[in-house]
Design a protein around this motif. Structure first.
Motif, PDB file in Angstrom:
ATOM      1  N   PRO A  24       0.818  -1.228   0.000  1.00  0.00           N
ATOM      2  CA  PRO A  24       0.000   0.000   0.000  1.00  0.00           C
ATOM      3  C   PRO A  24       0.844   1.266   0.000  1.00  0.00           C
ATOM      4  CG  PRO A  24      -0.110  -1.137   2.121  1.00  0.00           C
ATOM      5  CD  PRO A  24       0.662  -2.021   1.208  1.00  0.00           C
ATOM      6  N   PRO A  25       0.224   2.391  -0.368  1.00  0.00           N
ATOM      7  CA  PRO A  25       0.974   3.655  -0.397  1.00  0.00           C
ATOM      8  C   PRO A  25       1.386   4.099   0.999  1.00  0.00           C
ATOM      9  CG  PRO A  25      -1.366   4.030  -0.800  1.00  0.00           C
ATOM     10  CD  PRO A  25      -1.168   2.550  -0.780  1.00  0.00           C
ATOM     11  N   LYS A  26       2.606   4.621   1.101  1.00  0.00           N
ATOM     12  CA  LYS A  26       3.065   5.248   2.343  1.00  0.00           C
ATOM     13  C   LYS A  26       2.665   6.723   2.318  1.00  0.00           C
ATOM     14  CE  LYS A  26       7.123   2.298   3.036  1.00  0.00           C
ATOM     15  NZ  LYS A  26       8.580   2.281   3.241  1.00  0.00           N
ATOM     16  N   ALA A  27       3.046   7.439   3.360  1.00  0.00           N
ATOM     17  CA  ALA A  27       2.753   8.883   3.410  1.00  0.00           C
ATOM     18  C   ALA A  27       3.284   9.547   2.148  1.00  0.00           C
ATOM     19  CB  ALA A  27       3.395   9.500   4.640  1.00  0.00           C
ATOM     20  N   GLY A  28       2.494  10.443   1.563  1.00  0.00           N
ATOM     21  CA  GLY A  28       2.939  11.184   0.382  1.00  0.00           C
ATOM     22  C   GLY A  28       2.795  10.421  -0.914  1.00  0.00           C
ATOM     23  N   GLU A  29       2.267   9.203  -0.865  1.00  0.00           N
ATOM     24  CA  GLU A  29       2.155   8.379  -2.084  1.00  0.00           C
ATOM     25  C   GLU A  29       0.687   8.148  -2.452  1.00  0.00           C
ATOM     26  OE1 GLU A  29       6.329   5.960  -1.209  1.00  0.00           O
ATOM     27  OE2 GLU A  29       4.432   4.866  -1.124  1.00  0.00           O
ATOM     28  N   VAL A  30       0.502   7.646  -3.667  1.00  0.00           N
ATOM     29  CA  VAL A  30      -0.851   7.474  -4.204  1.00  0.00           C
ATOM     30  C   VAL A  30      -0.962   6.098  -4.855  1.00  0.00           C
ATOM     31  CG1 VAL A  30      -2.526   8.411  -5.853  1.00  0.00           C
ATOM     32  CG2 VAL A  30      -1.005   9.960  -4.651  1.00  0.00           C
ATOM     33  N   LEU A  31      -2.079   5.428  -4.614  1.00  0.00           N
ATOM     34  CA  LEU A  31      -2.382   4.163  -5.294  1.00  0.00           C
ATOM     35  C   LEU A  31      -3.344   4.466  -6.433  1.00  0.00           C
ATOM     36  CD1 LEU A  31      -2.530   0.959  -5.427  1.00  0.00           C
ATOM     37  CD2 LEU A  31      -4.458   1.152  -3.853  1.00  0.00           C
ATOM     38  N   GLU A  69      -7.126   5.466  -6.457  1.00  0.00           N
ATOM     39  CA  GLU A  69      -7.926   4.558  -5.637  1.00  0.00           C
ATOM     40  C   GLU A  69      -7.755   4.862  -4.152  1.00  0.00           C
ATOM     41  OE1 GLU A  69      -9.119   0.366  -7.002  1.00  0.00           O
ATOM     42  OE2 GLU A  69      -7.219   0.126  -5.954  1.00  0.00           O
ATOM     43  N   GLU A  70      -6.566   5.311  -3.779  1.00  0.00           N
ATOM     44  CA  GLU A  70      -6.293   5.549  -2.358  1.00  0.00           C
ATOM     45  C   GLU A  70      -5.120   6.526  -2.261  1.00  0.00           C
ATOM     46  OE1 GLU A  70      -5.490   1.795  -0.368  1.00  0.00           O
ATOM     47  OE2 GLU A  70      -4.424   2.831   1.242  1.00  0.00           O
ATOM     48  N   VAL A  71      -5.147   7.401  -1.252  1.00  0.00           N
ATOM     49  CA  VAL A  71      -4.003   8.308  -1.084  1.00  0.00           C
ATOM     50  C   VAL A  71      -3.389   8.102   0.300  1.00  0.00           C
ATOM     51  CG1 VAL A  71      -4.923  10.040  -2.686  1.00  0.00           C
ATOM     52  CG2 VAL A  71      -5.387  10.270  -0.246  1.00  0.00           C
ATOM     53  N   GLY A  72      -2.051   8.251   0.365  1.00  0.00           N
ATOM     54  CA  GLY A  72      -1.352   8.157   1.634  1.00  0.00           C
ATOM     55  C   GLY A  72      -1.510   9.453   2.425  1.00  0.00           C
ATOM     56  N   ASP A  73      -1.042   9.418   3.670  1.00  0.00           N
ATOM     57  CA  ASP A  73      -1.119  10.613   4.524  1.00  0.00           C
ATOM     58  C   ASP A  73      -0.465  11.800   3.835  1.00  0.00           C
ATOM     59  OD1 ASP A  73      -2.373   9.207   6.461  1.00  0.00           O
ATOM     60  OD2 ASP A  73      -0.568   8.873   7.688  1.00  0.00           O
ATOM     61  N   GLY A  74      -1.082  12.951   3.983  1.00  0.00           N
ATOM     62  CA  GLY A  74      -0.467  14.180   3.503  1.00  0.00           C
ATOM     63  C   GLY A  74      -0.708  14.480   2.038  1.00  0.00           C
ATOM     64  N   ALA A  79      -7.720  12.930  -5.030  1.00  0.00           N
ATOM     65  CA  ALA A  79      -8.558  12.135  -4.124  1.00  0.00           C
ATOM     66  C   ALA A  79      -9.052  10.914  -4.884  1.00  0.00           C
ATOM     67  CB  ALA A  79      -9.738  12.983  -3.661  1.00  0.00           C
ATOM     68  N   PRO A  80      -9.476   9.868  -4.165  1.00  0.00           N
ATOM     69  CA  PRO A  80      -9.993   8.678  -4.848  1.00  0.00           C
ATOM     70  C   PRO A  80     -11.057   9.053  -5.879  1.00  0.00           C
ATOM     71  CG  PRO A  80      -9.716   8.209  -2.535  1.00  0.00           C
ATOM     72  CD  PRO A  80      -9.426   9.684  -2.700  1.00  0.00           C
ATOM     73  N   GLY A  81     -10.923   8.441  -7.063  1.00  0.00           N
ATOM     74  CA  GLY A  81     -11.864   8.720  -8.154  1.00  0.00           C
ATOM     75  C   GLY A  81     -11.329   9.698  -9.182  1.00  0.00           C
ATOM     76  N   ASP A  82     -10.251  10.419  -8.847  1.00  0.00           N
ATOM     77  CA  ASP A  82      -9.710  11.411  -9.788  1.00  0.00           C
ATOM     78  C   ASP A  82      -8.918  10.723 -10.913  1.00  0.00           C
ATOM     79  OD1 ASP A  82     -10.685  13.377  -8.191  1.00  0.00           O
ATOM     80  OD2 ASP A  82      -8.738  14.072  -7.431  1.00  0.00           O
ATOM     81  N   PRO A  83      -9.115  11.153 -12.168  1.00  0.00           N
ATOM     82  CA  PRO A  83      -8.260  10.655 -13.247  1.00  0.00           C
ATOM     83  C   PRO A  83      -6.897  11.353 -13.192  1.00  0.00           C
ATOM     84  CG  PRO A  83      -9.878  12.208 -14.125  1.00  0.00           C
ATOM     85  CD  PRO A  83     -10.161  12.089 -12.648  1.00  0.00           C
ATOM     86  N   ALA A 149       4.844   8.191  -6.145  1.00  0.00           N
ATOM     87  CA  ALA A 149       4.977   9.407  -5.338  1.00  0.00           C
ATOM     88  C   ALA A 149       3.805  10.329  -5.686  1.00  0.00           C
ATOM     89  CB  ALA A 149       6.295  10.093  -5.662  1.00  0.00           C
ATOM     90  N   GLY A 150       3.355  11.096  -4.724  1.00  0.00           N
ATOM     91  CA  GLY A 150       2.211  11.986  -4.965  1.00  0.00           C
ATOM     92  C   GLY A 150       2.396  12.839  -6.204  1.00  0.00           C
TER      93      GLY A 150
END
Ligand SMILES: [Zn+2]
Ligand SMILES: [Zn+2]
Length: 377
Positions: A24-31, A69-74, A79-83, A149-150
């Motif tokens: 899963p994504p850590k802080a500052g990362e995006v799935l 699908e999911e965002v890490g802390d920060g 946000a989830p759902g964004d292309p 990375a974000g």
């Protein structure tokens, strides 16, 4: 989680889709759920081991788009759902290069890209036996999902089909940036584009939008020259003969002001130099294998000719990706026109093979047809 991804086990073996583990994504990362991915020449160089040793095992793919699908802390910019489209240089915006506006040369991104890791120096990818897998260019999007990375997840405007948007993050950014940030091409200036593949056609599109004239396409493949003419080239010249440079120069009243090399070979870099008029500049966009050298007639530096490199558009990819996405949405940039095949992810090896032989332009691999807005075939 388990997912399917295209894994380079080692150069010389076929790239196959297999089950891998994604953490899963850590802080500052995006799935991100991947919709589609473009197959780029750099994927071939990585698969062939031509970008240096130690770059495997790896999940390939660096040009693509998907849905968060999911965002890490920060993380607050998506946000989830964004292309989103993927940016291969997630600039830190605080290092020495970033502070000077050279975001494509970001130091931490430049260190972790070749390592195959994210910004904290680790990978989110494992083989089922626990062996770490590298992320291709901090992305690894020949896969059902990516953790990036974000700053690698760049929001896209609604309405742009993701199978087309998948091309923005490498080919389009690289080509447009070379024209706008490096060449700074202005209306009425003469331009030659040497190599009219997936990136070269984006260079051409950017030069056309800048008002370049004449705009001369050069390639050894007549089909690519046809595509270039359809995309706004004013002239097409077949490469590979002893008279190629002279013919380009003749069309531009003695030589062009800007030559863009989009192949990555010494002979085409030399051609980019040879077609310049006095005071002109050659911009090398093509990626050459490690160890390749190029020779130039040094006496010609006396005529104010210049040559420089360009990596990933030499600008602020995040801001510029949003701009080219808007151009595409407005119909000013035809993304679909450079796509020669739309194939399922499983066909990745065949797409790499076509690029090796120069067949076709861009292949888009559809990972999720519903998200991509188009099925393979
Ligand atoms: Zn690429
Ligand atoms: Zn930086």
């Amino acid at each position: 989680m388990r997912m399917r991804a295209a894994v380079l086990r080692e150069p010389g073996t076929p790239v196959l889709v297999e089950e891998v583990e994604l953490h899963p994504p850590k802080a500052g990362e995006v799935l991100v759920r991947v919709a589609a991915a473009g197959v780029c020449h750099s994927d071939v160089l990585l698969a062939d081991g031509a970008l240096g040793p130690g770059r495997w095992p790896m999940v390939l793919g660096h040009e693509g788009a998907g849905v968060v699908e999911e965002v890490g802390d920060g993380v607050s910019h998506v946000a989830p759902g964004d292309p989103v489209a993927f940016c291969i240089v997630p600039a830190c915006r605080t290092c020495r290069e970033c502070k000077q506006g050279r975001f494509n040369l970001c130091i931490p991104a430049g260190e972790n890209g070749p390592r195959g890791t994210l910004l904290d120096g680790t990978s989110r990818l494992r083989l089922p036996d626990g062996t770490p897998l590298q992320h291709a260019l901090m992305t690894a999007c020949f896969a059902e999902r990516v953790v990036v990375a974000g700053a690698s997840a760049v929001p896209l405007p609604a309405g742009l089909p993701l199978w087309q948007a998948s091309l923005l993050g490498c080919g389009v950014q690289t080509g447009f940036g070379a024209v706008r940030n490096v060449g700074r091409v202005r209306a009425g200036e003469s331009v030659a584009v040497i190599g009219c593949g997936g990136v070269g056609l984006q260079v051409l599109a950017a030069a056309r939008l800048a008002g370049a004239s004449p705009l001369i396409a050069v390639d050894r493949d007549p089909q690519k020259l046809e595509l270039a003419l359809a995309r706004g080239a004013t002239h097409a010249v077949e490469a590979g003969s002893a008279t190629t440079a002279a013919r380009v120069a003749q069309l531009a009243d003695g030589g062009v002001e800007h030559a863009f090399e989009v192949v990555g070979r010494p002979e085409t870099m030399r051609l980019a130099w040879d077609v310049l008029r006095a005071g002109g500049t050659a911009v090398v966009v093509g990626l050459a294998p490690v160890g390749v050298e190029v020779a130039l007639p040094a006496i010609e530096f006396l005529s104010d000719k210049g040559i420089r490199g360009s990596y990933y558009g030499s600008g602020d990819a995040v801001a510029e990706l949003a701009e080219v996405a808007a151009l595409a949405l407005a119909g000013e940039l035809d993304l679909a026109g450079v796509v020669s095949r739309v194939e399922p992810l499983e066909d990745v090896e065949a797409a790499l093979r076509r690029l090796r032989t120069g067949e076709g332009v861009r292949t888009v691999l559809v990972v999720d047809a519903e998200l991509a807005g188009r099925a393979a075939g």
